[in-house]
Design a protein around this motif. Structure first.
Motif, mmCIF file in Angstrom:
data_model
loop_
_atom_site.group_PDB
_atom_site.id
_atom_site.type_symbol
_atom_site.label_atom_id
_atom_site.label_comp_id
_atom_site.label_asym_id
_atom_site.label_seq_id
_atom_site.Cartn_x
_atom_site.Cartn_y
_atom_site.Cartn_z
ATOM 1 N N LEU A 246 -27.482 -55.028 -32.088
ATOM 2 C CA LEU A 246 -26.347 -54.109 -32.033
ATOM 3 C C LEU A 246 -26.865 -52.704 -31.804
ATOM 4 O O LEU A 246 -27.690 -52.200 -32.576
ATOM 5 N N ASP A 247 -26.422 -52.078 -30.735
ATOM 6 C CA ASP A 247 -26.801 -50.703 -30.424
ATOM 7 C C ASP A 247 -25.951 -49.762 -31.269
ATOM 8 O O ASP A 247 -24.808 -49.455 -30.924
ATOM 9 N N LEU A 248 -26.519 -49.333 -32.377
ATOM 10 C CA LEU A 248 -25.765 -48.460 -33.277
ATOM 11 C C LEU A 248 -25.458 -47.121 -32.633
ATOM 12 O O LEU A 248 -24.439 -46.504 -32.951
ATOM 13 N N GLY A 249 -26.329 -46.686 -31.726
ATOM 14 C CA GLY A 249 -26.064 -45.428 -31.032
ATOM 15 C C GLY A 249 -24.789 -45.495 -30.220
ATOM 16 O O GLY A 249 -23.981 -44.549 -30.225
ATOM 17 N N ALA A 250 -24.591 -46.607 -29.524
ATOM 18 C CA ALA A 250 -23.367 -46.772 -28.742
ATOM 19 C C ALA A 250 -22.150 -46.811 -29.651
ATOM 20 O O ALA A 250 -21.087 -46.265 -29.318
ATOM 21 N N LEU A 251 -22.293 -47.443 -30.808
ATOM 22 C CA LEU A 251 -21.180 -47.532 -31.756
ATOM 23 C C LEU A 251 -20.858 -46.153 -32.324
ATOM 24 O O LEU A 251 -19.692 -45.748 -32.419
ATOM 25 N N LEU A 252 -21.912 -45.413 -32.697
ATOM 26 C CA LEU A 252 -21.714 -44.077 -33.253
ATOM 27 C C LEU A 252 -21.088 -43.134 -32.235
ATOM 28 O O LEU A 252 -20.215 -42.324 -32.570
ATOM 29 N N ALA A 253 -21.534 -43.230 -30.988
ATOM 30 C CA ALA A 253 -21.011 -42.331 -29.962
ATOM 31 C C ALA A 253 -19.520 -42.511 -29.774
ATOM 32 O O ALA A 253 -18.810 -41.551 -29.431
ATOM 33 N N LYS A 254 -19.040 -43.740 -30.012
ATOM 34 C CA LYS A 254 -17.610 -44.021 -29.846
ATOM 35 C C LYS A 254 -16.834 -43.918 -31.160
ATOM 36 O O LYS A 254 -15.619 -44.124 -31.167
ATOM 37 N N ARG A 255 -17.533 -43.642 -32.241
ATOM 38 C CA ARG A 255 -16.888 -43.652 -33.563
ATOM 39 C C ARG A 255 -16.121 -44.968 -33.747
ATOM 40 O O ARG A 255 -14.994 -45.001 -34.240
ATOM 41 N N ALA A 256 -16.772 -46.051 -33.331
ATOM 42 C CA ALA A 256 -16.152 -47.373 -33.338
ATOM 43 C C ALA A 256 -16.621 -48.174 -34.540
ATOM 44 O O ALA A 256 -17.525 -47.765 -35.272
ATOM 45 N N SER A 257 -16.011 -49.334 -34.744
ATOM 46 C CA SER A 257 -16.369 -50.162 -35.897
ATOM 47 C C SER A 257 -16.393 -51.628 -35.494
ATOM 48 O O SER A 257 -15.704 -52.053 -34.565
ATOM 49 N N VAL A 258 -17.208 -52.399 -36.225
ATOM 50 C CA VAL A 258 -17.307 -53.840 -36.044
ATOM 51 C C VAL A 258 -17.027 -54.494 -37.388
ATOM 52 O O VAL A 258 -17.627 -54.127 -38.402
ATOM 53 N N ALA A 259 -16.102 -55.445 -37.398
ATOM 54 C CA ALA A 259 -15.802 -56.210 -38.615
ATOM 55 C C ALA A 259 -15.927 -57.692 -38.280
ATOM 56 O O ALA A 259 -15.711 -58.105 -37.140
ATOM 57 N N ALA A 260 -16.302 -58.473 -39.276
ATOM 58 C CA ALA A 260 -16.379 -59.928 -39.113
ATOM 59 C C ALA A 260 -15.661 -60.563 -40.287
ATOM 60 O O ALA A 260 -15.893 -60.185 -41.439
ATOM 61 N N THR A 261 -14.764 -61.502 -40.002
ATOM 62 C CA THR A 261 -13.970 -62.083 -41.082
ATOM 63 C C THR A 261 -13.903 -63.596 -40.958
ATOM 64 O O THR A 261 -14.059 -64.155 -39.875
ATOM 65 N N ALA A 262 -13.678 -64.242 -42.088
ATOM 66 C CA ALA A 262 -13.418 -65.681 -42.136
ATOM 67 C C ALA A 262 -12.228 -65.902 -43.052
ATOM 68 O O ALA A 262 -12.025 -65.153 -44.014
ATOM 69 N N LEU A 263 -11.443 -66.924 -42.788
ATOM 70 C CA LEU A 263 -10.240 -67.196 -43.579
ATOM 71 C C LEU A 263 -10.469 -68.319 -44.588
ATOM 72 O O LEU A 263 -10.027 -68.231 -45.732
ATOM 73 N N ARG A 264 -11.149 -69.370 -44.178
ATOM 74 C CA ARG A 264 -11.253 -70.591 -44.987
ATOM 75 C C ARG A 264 -11.886 -70.344 -46.351
ATOM 76 O O ARG A 264 -11.473 -70.937 -47.346
ATOM 77 N N SER A 265 -12.899 -69.468 -46.394
ATOM 78 C CA SER A 265 -13.666 -69.277 -47.621
ATOM 79 C C SER A 265 -13.091 -68.201 -48.543
ATOM 80 O O SER A 265 -13.666 -67.921 -49.598
ATOM 81 N N ARG A 266 -11.985 -67.596 -48.190
ATOM 82 C CA ARG A 266 -11.416 -66.538 -49.023
ATOM 83 C C ARG A 266 -10.921 -67.093 -50.357
ATOM 84 O O ARG A 266 -10.480 -68.240 -50.449
#
Length: 325
Positions: A246-266
């Motif tokens: 993951l290019d954190l620089g690209a993420l920071l430049a866009k002030r963007a976010s990445v989330a990962a979720t699962a439903l079954r194990s909640r």
């Protein structure tokens, strides 16, 4: 009762229709007499031995079902024996009966066929929880949906359009007409076109505000490249692998976010909260016909192996249902 069992992990033929013990409702649970279940990618992974059910869940596949309530456990209120329902499950939908926490029940929406209702709980809960609670998708934003022809994809396209978003969907070209009928403003053939370039083209270079991704590692870098400033990438599947840089620089430049979720194990409380949100905010759209279950075909539950082969081929649009009758 009978259920689809997995004596040994393997290919579709590892699925065996066999006699198994009847479930009994525990405190706070109901037993649903299953009319239909739906095939999800998680079921394929479970069959292969790669995605075991959570502790306490039935050993049989199936993350959702429709049917009628056959028995109530201690402390259950607000539901009645004989009531038509559909349900979000941690497992066990490929069976004639399944015990379900009452907090994971939903009424069959008015106007929806009781069999087709089996196509709704898992996709509605997954899409609503991710697009609303995680990504906060808003009117006027651009939503990129990967795997637009899947059960998740066909629901996300409709729901995003209903929210007033501009929806872009990736899928094989043979599915594009159907996706446009469901509300996709733009479609991309992921085998022939660069989805990053296409998203930038249709957004005048801005990118997607929200991306709902089922691929994981193989799409990570390109998804970040396709995000708009302030964009939100939500990963809900790993069909393209688990690990990527993951290019954190690209993420920071866009002030963007990445989330990962699962439903079954909640935890059960989280699932019940999501189900409440779906009932309040999604069910009215379903009952109005704005969002509807998309069913590719129905097959007898004992033919689950055939259904798994179809889903593995990705030749379907929407859900493949397994019917007990």
């Amino acid at each position: 009762m009978h259920a689809i069992t997995i004596p040994e992990p393997g290919g579709p033929d590892a699925l065996v229709w066999a006699e198994v013990p009847d479930p009994e409702p525990g405190a706070g649970e109901v037993v649903v007499e299953v009319t239909a279940s739906a095939v999800n990618r998680a079921d394929l992974l479970q069959r292969q031995g790669q995605y075991p059910p959570p502790p306490g869940a039935p050993a049989y596949p199936g993350l959702e079902c429709s049917g009628v309530i056959g028995a109530l456990g201690a402390g259950v209120t607000g539901w009645a024996v004989g009531q038509p329902v559909c349900a979000l499950l941690a497992g066990g939908g490929y069976a004639e009966r399944v015990a379900v926490p009452a907090g994971q029940l939903l009424p069959v929406p008015a106007g929806v066929d009781p069999v087709d209702a089996a196509a709704l709980p898992e996709v509605a809960c997954t899409v609503w929880s991710n697009l609303i609670r995680v990504a906060h998708l808003g009117r006027g934003e651009t939503l990129l949906v990967h795997g637009g022809g899947s059960g998740i994809g066909t629901f996300a396209v409709q729901f995003g359009a209903a929210l007033g978003a501009t929806v872009v969907a990736t899928a094989r070209s043979s599915k594009h007409d159907r996706l446009r009928e469901l509300g996709a403003a733009h479609t991309v053939d992921y085998r022939e076109q660069d989805f990053v370039a296409e998203v930038r083209r249709v957004t005048d270079g801005r990118g997607a505000d929200v991306i709902l991704d089922i691929m994981g590692a193989s799409y990570l870098g390109r998804n970040v490249a396709a995000l708009a400033d302030g964009g939100r990438l939500v990963v809900i599947g790993m069909q393209g692998g688990r690990k990527a840089e993951l290019d954190l620089g690209a993420l920071l430049a866009k002030r963007a976010s990445v989330a990962a979720t699962a439903l079954r194990s909640r935890p059960l409380a989280d699932k019940a909260d999501i189900v409440r949100g779906v009932r309040e905010q999604v069910w009215p759209l379903v009952e109005a016909g704005t969002v509807r279950p998309i069913v590719d075909r129905r097959l007898p539950m004992r033919d689950a192996a055939q259904a798994h082969r179809l889903v593995e081929s990705s030749d379907h649009v929407g859900k493949v249902l397994l019917v007990t009758g």
